[in-house]
Design an enzyme around this catalytic site. Structure first.
Site, PDB file in Angstrom:
ATOM      1  N   ASN A  69       0.791  -1.276   0.047  1.00  0.00           N
ATOM      2  CA  ASN A  69      -0.196   0.038   0.129  1.00  0.00           C
ATOM      3  C   ASN A  69       0.701   1.238   0.070  1.00  0.00           C
ATOM      4  OD1 ASN A  69      -2.277  -1.200   2.351  1.00  0.00           O
ATOM      5  ND2 ASN A  69      -2.251  -1.617   0.291  1.00  0.00           N
ATOM      6  N   LEU A  70       2.117   1.241   0.570  1.00  0.00           N
ATOM      7  CA  LEU A  70       2.777   2.493   0.929  1.00  0.00           C
ATOM      8  C   LEU A  70       3.383   3.267  -0.165  1.00  0.00           C
ATOM      9  CD1 LEU A  70       4.791   1.252   4.012  1.00  0.00           C
ATOM     10  CD2 LEU A  70       2.563   2.016   4.084  1.00  0.00           C
ATOM     11  N   ASP A 129     -12.624   0.400  -4.630  1.00  0.00           N
ATOM     12  CA  ASP A 129     -12.028  -0.045  -5.762  1.00  0.00           C
ATOM     13  C   ASP A 129     -12.802  -1.258  -6.583  1.00  0.00           C
ATOM     14  OD1 ASP A 129     -11.990  -2.145  -3.906  1.00  0.00           O
ATOM     15  OD2 ASP A 129      -9.770  -2.228  -3.778  1.00  0.00           O
ATOM     16  N   ASN A 130     -14.106  -0.968  -6.215  1.00  0.00           N
ATOM     17  CA  ASN A 130     -14.906  -2.287  -6.829  1.00  0.00           C
ATOM     18  C   ASN A 130     -16.480  -1.962  -7.156  1.00  0.00           C
ATOM     19  OD1 ASN A 130     -16.838  -3.575  -4.769  1.00  0.00           O
ATOM     20  ND2 ASN A 130     -14.974  -3.198  -3.915  1.00  0.00           N
ATOM     21  N   CYS A 172     -27.120   9.781 -11.945  1.00  0.00           N
ATOM     22  CA  CYS A 172     -26.500   9.174 -10.938  1.00  0.00           C
ATOM     23  C   CYS A 172     -25.264   8.508 -11.411  1.00  0.00           C
ATOM     24  CB  CYS A 172     -27.471   8.326  -9.826  1.00  0.00           C
ATOM     25  SG  CYS A 172     -27.921   7.042 -10.738  1.00  0.00           S
ATOM     26  N   CYS A 175     -26.256   5.792 -13.577  1.00  0.00           N
ATOM     27  CA  CYS A 175     -26.456   5.994 -14.811  1.00  0.00           C
ATOM     28  C   CYS A 175     -25.272   5.950 -15.831  1.00  0.00           C
ATOM     29  CB  CYS A 175     -26.951   7.573 -15.182  1.00  0.00           C
ATOM     30  SG  CYS A 175     -28.472   7.696 -14.412  1.00  0.00           S
ATOM     31  N   CYS A 189      -5.510  -2.373  -8.997  1.00  0.00           N
ATOM     32  CA  CYS A 189      -4.332  -1.765  -9.159  1.00  0.00           C
ATOM     33  C   CYS A 189      -3.310  -2.990  -9.048  1.00  0.00           C
ATOM     34  CB  CYS A 189      -3.947  -1.003  -7.897  1.00  0.00           C
ATOM     35  SG  CYS A 189      -4.831   0.692  -7.961  1.00  0.00           S
ATOM     36  N   CYS A 246     -33.083   4.224 -15.651  1.00  0.00           N
ATOM     37  CA  CYS A 246     -31.923   3.734 -14.460  1.00  0.00           C
ATOM     38  C   CYS A 246     -32.476   3.215 -13.155  1.00  0.00           C
ATOM     39  CB  CYS A 246     -31.351   5.006 -14.054  1.00  0.00           C
ATOM     40  SG  CYS A 246     -30.036   4.761 -12.709  1.00  0.00           S
TER      41      CYS A 246
END
Length: 256
Positions: A69-70, A129-130, A172, A175, A189, A246
């Site tokens: 992570n760093l 991240d998802n 949103c 959409c 990543c 939507c």
């Protein structure tokens, strides 16, 4: 609410800005921002919002700091490896500014708990991240009428947009991406790689948009997606239209 002498000194560079001033700074001090994720995007978001004097930061993340992570998650250092991210982030925010009350929530957001975990907020900043998390957050933001700043990175690209899908002519986040919901649909990543400084651009930009939403300055960014290409480098802005079908904000929305 009046600013103390210490606050007048701390936030002087904001206060002298005509677009913010003392009134805008007091809005920041009274605001609650929910931050989803303390990763590469969430790190600079938390740093800049804490420094700006946001009154309450509600930060939601269930992960622990790891060595890989760093390279991009600037809230953390080597000594933080193994710690819950929200605990390490709380320490970092406290070092920056005691005005910012930090509420760390060690949990993973899903459709069933988004409302309870996010609660009442003036702005939501999503750096997760998802797609599963992003759509759960977006649906709550739309239902609760909370402006959503969404930021994403991949390799050398940054995407930042502000969404107010409950408004008649504005989209949103759903959409934009459709009904994708499988976390496996979102490249990570770890698979694609990312330049650490790109995360800094994304998070700083997202913090700017959160501050804009609270203090109310400049042109309205709603319904626009800003895309920065770090390889060229170049930036473009595209307009996202509201999807009439939507399931969150259009005619196809589920009954509430």
């Amino acid at each position: 609410m009046n600013l103390s002498d210490e606050q007048l000194d701390r936030y002087a560079r904001h206060i002298v800005l005509r677009e913010i001033g003392g009134e805008g700074q007091m809005k920041l001090l009274a605001a609650t921002v929910a931050v989803i994720g303390t990763g590469g995007i969430g790190s600079p978001v938390i740093q800049y919002l804490a420094a700006a004097g946001i009154g309450r930061l509600r930060v939601i993340d269930d992960d622990h700091v790891s060595l890989d992570n760093l390279q991009r998650q600037t809230l953390f250092g080597t000594a933080d490896v193994g710690r819950p991210k929200v605990e390490a982030a709380a320490d970092a925010a406290a070092r920056l500014n005691a005005d910012a009350r930090f509420e760390g929530v060690r949990a993973r957001i899903a459709a069933g708990n988004a409302a309870a975990l996010i609660g009442a907020a003036d702005v939501i900043v999503d750096g997760s991240d998802n797609f599963a998390t992003r759509l759960a957050v977006s649906d709550h933001a739309t239902a609760a009428r909370i402006p959503l700043v969404s930021a994403a990175i991949g390799r050398f690209q940054v995407q930042v947009g502000t969404f107010r899908g409950w408004e008649e002519d504005l989209p949103c986040y759903r959409c934009f991406v459709g009904d994708a919901f499988d976390a496996e649909d979102c490249d990570t990543c770890a698979e694609l790689g990312v330049l650490g400084a790109m995360a800094g651009i994304a998070g700083s930009w997202a913090a700017l948009e959160a501050i804009r939403a609270i203090a109310g300055f400049g042109a309205a960014p709603n319904g626009k997606l800003h895309i920065f290409d770090g390889l060229k480098p170049a930036m473009k802005t595209i307009r996202i239209v509201k999807d009439p079908a939507c399931s969150a904000c259009g005619n196809g929305q589920a009954p509430r």
